[in-house]
Write a protein that holds these residues in place. Structure first.
Motif, short mmCIF file in Angstrom:
data_model
loop_
_atom_site.label_atom_id
_atom_site.label_comp_id
_atom_site.label_asym_id
_atom_site.label_seq_id
_atom_site.Cartn_x
_atom_site.Cartn_y
_atom_site.Cartn_z
N VAL A 173 48.98 119.34 48.43
CA VAL A 173 48.12 119.79 47.18
C VAL A 173 48.01 118.94 46.15
CG1 VAL A 173 47.55 121.83 46.05
CG2 VAL A 173 48.54 121.80 48.19
N SER A 174 46.74 118.53 45.75
CA SER A 174 46.87 117.75 44.31
C SER A 174 45.36 118.24 43.64
CB SER A 174 46.52 116.26 44.61
OG SER A 174 45.62 115.83 45.38
N LYS A 175 45.20 118.02 42.44
CA LYS A 175 44.33 118.41 41.71
C LYS A 175 43.02 117.72 42.02
CE LYS A 175 44.44 120.11 37.13
NZ LYS A 175 44.38 119.76 35.77
N LYS A 176 42.20 118.67 42.89
CA LYS A 176 41.03 117.85 43.51
C LYS A 176 39.81 118.70 43.04
CE LYS A 176 42.03 115.32 47.61
NZ LYS A 176 42.24 115.36 49.05
N ARG A 177 38.87 118.12 42.75
CA ARG A 177 37.70 118.81 42.24
C ARG A 177 36.61 118.37 43.08
NH1 ARG A 177 36.03 117.80 36.49
NH2 ARG A 177 37.24 116.35 36.76
N PHE A 178 35.88 119.14 43.71
CA PHE A 178 34.89 118.47 44.78
C PHE A 178 33.44 118.67 43.87
CE2 PHE A 178 37.98 119.48 47.92
CZ PHE A 178 37.63 118.50 48.88
N ILE A 179 32.72 117.49 44.21
CA ILE A 179 31.40 117.35 43.53
C ILE A 179 30.44 118.23 44.40
CG2 ILE A 179 29.76 115.90 42.45
CD1 ILE A 179 32.04 113.77 42.54
N ALA A 180 29.90 119.36 43.67
CA ALA A 180 28.94 120.28 44.56
C ALA A 180 27.62 119.55 44.45
CB ALA A 180 28.90 121.54 43.66
N GLY A 181 27.15 119.17 45.95
CA GLY A 181 25.65 118.82 46.02
C GLY A 181 25.84 117.33 45.98
N ALA A 182 27.05 116.52 46.02
CA ALA A 182 27.02 115.18 46.21
C ALA A 182 27.13 114.61 47.60
CB ALA A 182 28.24 114.71 45.27
N VAL A 183 26.22 113.65 47.93
CA VAL A 183 26.61 113.28 48.99
C VAL A 183 27.28 111.81 49.12
CG1 VAL A 183 24.79 112.29 50.81
CG2 VAL A 183 24.15 114.12 49.61
N CYS A 184 27.79 111.64 50.02
CA CYS A 184 28.76 110.43 50.25
C CYS A 184 27.54 109.25 50.42
CB CYS A 184 29.76 110.55 51.39
SG CYS A 184 30.46 109.00 51.76
N PRO A 185 27.74 108.03 49.94
CA PRO A 185 26.81 106.85 50.15
C PRO A 185 27.26 106.15 51.41
CG PRO A 185 28.42 106.39 48.35
CD PRO A 185 28.73 107.77 48.68
N LYS A 186 28.39 106.52 52.06
CA LYS A 186 28.85 105.68 53.14
C LYS A 186 28.35 106.61 54.50
CE LYS A 186 32.48 103.02 54.83
NZ LYS A 186 33.92 102.89 54.94
N CYS A 187 28.86 107.83 54.47
CA CYS A 187 28.72 108.74 55.71
C CYS A 187 27.55 109.83 55.45
CB CYS A 187 29.97 109.00 56.37
SG CYS A 187 30.56 110.55 54.99
N LYS A 188 27.13 109.82 54.50
CA LYS A 188 26.10 110.87 54.02
C LYS A 188 26.25 112.31 54.23
CE LYS A 188 23.32 107.09 53.62
NZ LYS A 188 23.22 106.55 52.55
N ALA A 189 27.64 112.69 54.51
CA ALA A 189 28.06 113.85 54.22
C ALA A 189 28.02 114.53 52.85
CB ALA A 189 29.66 113.96 54.80
N VAL A 220 25.83 113.17 40.34
CA VAL A 220 25.90 114.61 40.35
C VAL A 220 24.30 114.83 40.08
CG1 VAL A 220 26.58 116.93 40.00
CG2 VAL A 220 28.08 115.00 40.32
N ARG A 221 23.91 114.62 38.87
CA ARG A 221 22.55 114.83 38.21
C ARG A 221 21.52 114.42 39.10
NH1 ARG A 221 24.02 113.96 32.51
NH2 ARG A 221 25.25 115.83 32.35
N GLN A 222 21.74 113.11 39.64
CA GLN A 222 20.66 112.34 40.55
C GLN A 222 20.59 113.31 41.66
OE1 GLN A 222 22.21 108.57 41.55
NE2 GLN A 222 21.06 107.58 39.94
N HIS A 223 21.84 113.93 42.34
CA HIS A 223 21.67 114.51 43.54
C HIS A 223 20.89 116.03 43.25
CE1 HIS A 223 23.66 111.82 46.20
NE2 HIS A 223 24.58 111.72 45.54
N GLU A 224 21.22 116.63 42.21
CA GLU A 224 20.52 117.64 41.75
C GLU A 224 19.09 117.60 41.78
OE1 GLU A 224 24.01 119.85 39.04
OE2 GLU A 224 22.47 118.93 37.97
#
Ligand code: ZN
Length: 67
Positions: free
Chosen positions: A4-20, A55-59
């Protein structure tokens, strides 16, 4: 895996590599913000400002697809 480490997930962001979506985690290492995809392991070093921009781009993209 269960480290467990301090992790923040970016909501709505898409991975440029695997598109997840929602797999990009923001972590801080040596005062440098790192974005890591938890699916494919892609790593990007970005300033907070750049991350915000992404993030804003994805929004905007999500907005386009809104019916
Ligand atoms: Zn990925």
């Amino acid at each position: 895996m269960s480290k467990v480490s301090k992790k923040r997930f970016i909501a709505g962001a898409v991975c440029p590599k695997c598109k997840a979506m929602d797999t990009l985690a923001l972590t801080k290492e040596n005062n440098v913000e790192k974005v890591t995809c938890v699916v494919c392991g892609e790593q990007m070093v970005q300033t907070e400002e750049q991350v915000e921009k992404v993030v804003r781009q994805h929004e905007q993209v999500i907005g386009v697809f809104k019916p």
